[in-house]
Design a protein around this motif. Structure first.
Motif: not given
Length: 175
Positions: A7, A9-14, A16-17
């Motif tokens: 998937r 993802l941006t570093y921020d989304d990654m 958080e996930a």
């Protein structure tokens, strides 16, 4: 790596996930050599394997025991959020500091240039003073020459015309 099994993802989304900080997410993506590409918004996107996203987060060695986690389930998330905020704030402050240093260096450069220009103007002012004194001296000398000329003209006016003609002839030959 197969894009179907990952998937983007941006570093921020990654972060958080995966329950880590954005800086840790960057290091992880680099270490794992996960594919990267620019997103439409200009932020980097990373191909994170689905199995990594589905795997429950492994507790860190310094994490609290399970019974403490049950008592305060939001503490880890709050701490990660606080750490993320603090890291962003440190980044902002670092950027501000760098900008302040750049502005200060620009101000120092402008001050040096102003001092150089002021020194050049002081030199020019000194030259103007010298030239003014020379002009004043030449005016005084010219006034003396005019006085001498007027005296000579007065003396010649009292002499006979033949004397004046002889002086005029001598002057023409000399000039």
């Amino acid at each position: 790596m197969n894009d179907l099994a990952s998937r983007w993802l941006t570093y921020d989304d990654m972060a958080e996930a995966l329950g880590i900080t954005p800086d840790s997410a960057r290091r992880l993506a680099t270490r794992q050599k996960w594919a990267r590409r620019p997103g439409n918004d200009g932020r980097a996107l990373v191909a994170v394997p689905e199995e990594r996203l589905e795997r429950p987060h492994e507790p860190r060695a310094d994490a609290a025991p399970d019974d403490a986690a049950d008592d305060a389930p939001d503490v880890g998330r709050d701490a990660r959020a606080l750490i993320g905020y603090l890291e962003r704030r440190v980044g902002e402050l670092t950027d501000d500091l760098l900008e302040s240093r750049r502005v200060a260096e620009d101000a120092r450069t402008e001050a040096r240039e102003a001092r150089t220009a002021a020194e050049a103007l002081r030199v020019q002012a000194g030259q103007v003073d010298v030239l003014t004194a020379l002009v004043a001296a030449e005016r005084a000398h010219l006034a003396e020459v005019r006085v001498d000329r007027d005296r000579i003209v007065a003396i010649l006016a009292e002499r006979p015309a033949s004397f004046r003609d002889r002086v005029a002839g001598l002057l023409r030959k000399a000039g």
